[in-house]
Design a protein around this motif. Structure first.
Motif, mmCIF file in Angstrom:
data_model
loop_
_atom_site.group_PDB
_atom_site.id
_atom_site.type_symbol
_atom_site.label_atom_id
_atom_site.label_comp_id
_atom_site.label_asym_id
_atom_site.label_seq_id
_atom_site.Cartn_x
_atom_site.Cartn_y
_atom_site.Cartn_z
ATOM 1 N N ALA A 1 68.461 7.595 26.869
ATOM 2 C CA ALA A 1 67.617 6.398 26.848
ATOM 3 C C ALA A 1 68.430 5.169 26.455
ATOM 4 C CB ALA A 1 66.455 6.587 25.884
ATOM 5 N N ARG A 2 69.375 5.334 25.566
ATOM 6 C CA ARG A 2 70.190 4.193 25.152
ATOM 7 C C ARG A 2 71.136 3.748 26.245
ATOM 8 N NH1 ARG A 2 71.948 4.962 18.870
ATOM 9 N NH2 ARG A 2 69.859 4.693 18.013
ATOM 10 N N ARG A 3 71.594 4.683 27.029
ATOM 11 C CA ARG A 3 72.504 4.312 28.107
ATOM 12 C C ARG A 3 71.780 3.452 29.123
ATOM 13 N NH1 ARG A 3 75.578 9.392 30.298
ATOM 14 N NH2 ARG A 3 77.351 8.055 30.686
ATOM 15 N N GLY A 4 70.656 3.945 29.631
ATOM 16 C CA GLY A 4 69.850 3.197 30.582
ATOM 17 C C GLY A 4 70.658 2.736 31.784
ATOM 18 N N PRO A 5 70.038 1.988 32.639
ATOM 19 C CA PRO A 5 70.774 1.456 33.782
ATOM 20 C C PRO A 5 71.739 0.371 33.322
ATOM 21 C CG PRO A 5 68.533 0.653 33.790
ATOM 22 C CD PRO A 5 68.636 1.658 32.663
ATOM 23 N N GLN A 6 72.937 0.411 33.826
ATOM 24 C CA GLN A 6 73.948 -0.562 33.458
ATOM 25 C C GLN A 6 73.704 -1.849 34.244
ATOM 26 O OE1 GLN A 6 76.181 -0.060 31.073
ATOM 27 N NE2 GLN A 6 75.300 1.953 30.746
ATOM 28 N N PRO A 7 73.792 -3.002 33.566
ATOM 29 C CA PRO A 7 73.605 -4.263 34.294
ATOM 30 C C PRO A 7 74.757 -4.482 35.256
ATOM 31 C CG PRO A 7 74.334 -4.691 32.053
ATOM 32 C CD PRO A 7 74.072 -3.203 32.162
ATOM 33 N N PRO A 8 74.487 -5.135 36.349
ATOM 34 C CA PRO A 8 75.563 -5.386 37.305
ATOM 35 C C PRO A 8 76.591 -6.330 36.685
ATOM 36 C CG PRO A 8 73.610 -6.614 37.918
ATOM 37 C CD PRO A 8 73.226 -5.724 36.765
ATOM 38 N N PRO A 9 77.820 -6.273 37.138
ATOM 39 C CA PRO A 9 78.825 -7.179 36.604
ATOM 40 C C PRO A 9 78.450 -8.623 36.920
ATOM 41 C CG PRO A 9 79.675 -6.014 38.506
ATOM 42 C CD PRO A 9 78.342 -5.413 38.180
ATOM 43 N N VAL B 1 66.087 16.277 21.631
ATOM 44 C CA VAL B 1 65.765 14.930 21.158
ATOM 45 C C VAL B 1 67.020 14.060 21.165
ATOM 46 C CG1 VAL B 1 65.055 13.614 19.123
ATOM 47 C CG2 VAL B 1 63.747 15.615 19.827
ATOM 48 N N VAL B 2 68.133 14.604 20.689
ATOM 49 C CA VAL B 2 69.386 13.845 20.692
ATOM 50 C C VAL B 2 69.789 13.498 22.121
ATOM 51 C CG1 VAL B 2 71.866 14.028 20.218
ATOM 52 C CG2 VAL B 2 70.208 14.720 18.484
ATOM 53 N N LEU B 3 69.677 14.431 23.024
ATOM 54 C CA LEU B 3 70.010 14.177 24.424
ATOM 55 C C LEU B 3 69.119 13.076 25.003
ATOM 56 C CD1 LEU B 3 71.657 15.030 26.934
ATOM 57 C CD2 LEU B 3 69.820 16.641 27.428
ATOM 58 N N ALA B 4 67.822 13.128 24.714
ATOM 59 C CA ALA B 4 66.903 12.109 25.223
ATOM 60 C C ALA B 4 67.251 10.729 24.665
ATOM 61 C CB ALA B 4 65.467 12.480 24.876
ATOM 62 N N VAL B 5 67.600 10.662 23.391
ATOM 63 C CA VAL B 5 67.950 9.373 22.788
ATOM 64 C C VAL B 5 69.231 8.822 23.403
ATOM 65 C CG1 VAL B 5 68.733 8.294 20.637
ATOM 66 C CG2 VAL B 5 66.731 9.786 20.622
#
Length: 79
Positions: A37-45, A30-34
């Motif tokens: 999920a929080r990281r998600g795709p990084q927006p482009p600069p 569960v911790v790994l999934a959270v």
């Protein structure tokens, strides 16, 4: 060894230990999934919008080369 033929009979201590181990593994998942999920795709600069707009105006012929170079130099000096 009293339970040589029946290894699944661990008694209460073994059963509780297995439950604790399963709970720890589930909590880790569960911790790994959270975290993922929080990281998600990084927006482009952020794009250099002022320079891009200047390039587009020059490409469309709205400004001549002298004006383009003067404004481009002004943009690079301010940084």
């Amino acid at each position: 060894m009293p339970y040589w033929n029946h290894p699944w009979t661990m008694g209460w201590a073994g059963g509780i230990g297995m439950l604790v181990l399963m709970a720890l593994v589930l909590a880790a998942l569960v911790v790994l999934a959270v975290v993922l999920a929080r990281r998600g795709p990084q927006p482009p600069p952020p794009a250099d919008t002022a320079r891009r707009i200047l390039d587009e105006r020059f490409a469309r012929g709205e400004i001549d080369q002298d004006e383009y170079e003067r404004r481009r130099d002004a943009l690079t000096r301010t940084r």
